[in-house]
Each structure stands twice: as structure tokens, then as C-alpha cells.
Design an enzyme around this catalytic site. Structure first.
Site, PDB file in Angstrom:
ATOM      1  CD  GLU A  77      -2.983   0.900   0.018  1.00  0.00           C
ATOM      2  OE1 GLU A  77      -3.090   1.858  -0.776  1.00  0.00           O
ATOM      3  OE2 GLU A  77      -3.630  -0.147  -0.099  1.00  0.00           O
ATOM      4  CD  GLU A 114      -2.452   5.380  -6.547  1.00  0.00           C
ATOM      5  OE1 GLU A 114      -2.765   6.174  -5.622  1.00  0.00           O
ATOM      6  OE2 GLU A 114      -3.185   4.456  -6.920  1.00  0.00           O
TER       7      GLU A 114
END
Length: 122
Positions: free
Chosen positions: A63, A70
Site C-alpha cells: 500500500e 501514484e
């Protein structure tokens, strides 16, 4: 030595950023705490603790890497780009695969213990 200690500060700053801004990271943290509490309540074995710890670490790790990639993709490609989207999708897929694997391992460890507990209660 100061540089080494500052490195921990940067790492905790990154964890705080993820916890503050990423809903999925917070969800994974809540599930991690739930797994830990369930493990204590069900008195899981040392080997089972190792598997649970590995799963928690891997899900949180993927994560965090997903979030970092991102952010980097958004930085280098602020406007829509099909390949940038594919990169983000693949990173999300990596988190999904890790989370599904962790879920499966958690079910293998916890479901038999929960079923025993339910059977003893009836």
C-alpha cells in the site's frame, strides 16, 4: 548518527502522510489491529503469529509503495496519460493480490479456531 536518526523521522512522516491521506491504508491498519486482537483472543501459535505478521507487513508495504508510485506518476504526468493510468492500475493490482493472499492466510488461521469456539459455545 544524526543522519541515521533523521531517517527514522522521515519514515514516520511518510507513515503519517499515508495514514492521513489514504483511506485504503487506514482500512488496512484497522484490519491489521483486528487481526492482532483476534490472534491474542484465539491464542494463535508462534508460527501463526509469524504468518499474520508477514501478511500485515506485506499489505502495508504494498500500500505504501502503491501510494508512492501514484504520487510520482502524478508528478511526472499531471495530465491524463494512458500509460500513467496503466502504471497506477498495476500498482493497485499488486495491493489487491497481496490483500487477497493475506485474507486467505487469515481465513486458514482464524476460521478453524472460530468454528471450534462456536461449537464449544453450543
Amino acid at each position: 548518527m544524526n543522519k541515521f536518526i533523521r531517517g527514522f523521522g522521515y519514515a514516520f512522516k511518510g507513515l503519517a502522510y499515508a495514514a492521513k491521506t489514504q483511506l485504503n491504508f487506514r482500512v488496512h491498519l484497522v484490519l491489521a489491529v483486528t487481526a492482532i486482537l483476534l490472534g491474542y483472543a484465539l491464542h494463535i501459535s508462534t508460527a501463526e503469529w509469524l504468518w499474520i505478521t508477514l501478511c500485515i507487513g506485506m499489505v502495508l508495504l504494498t500500500e505504501l509503495i502503491n501510494t508512492a508510485i501514484e504520487l510520482l506518476v502524478d508528478l511526472v504526468s499531471p495530465e491524463y496519460n494512458e500509460n500513467a493510468g496503466r502504471i497506477k492500475d498495476m500498482c493497485a493490482a499488486a495491493v489487491l493480490i497481496t490483500a487477497i493472499t493475506a485474507l486467505f492466510i487469515g481465513l486458514v488461521i482464524f476460521v478453524p479456531k472460530l468454528l471450534l469456539l462456536i461449537n464449544h459455545a453450543s
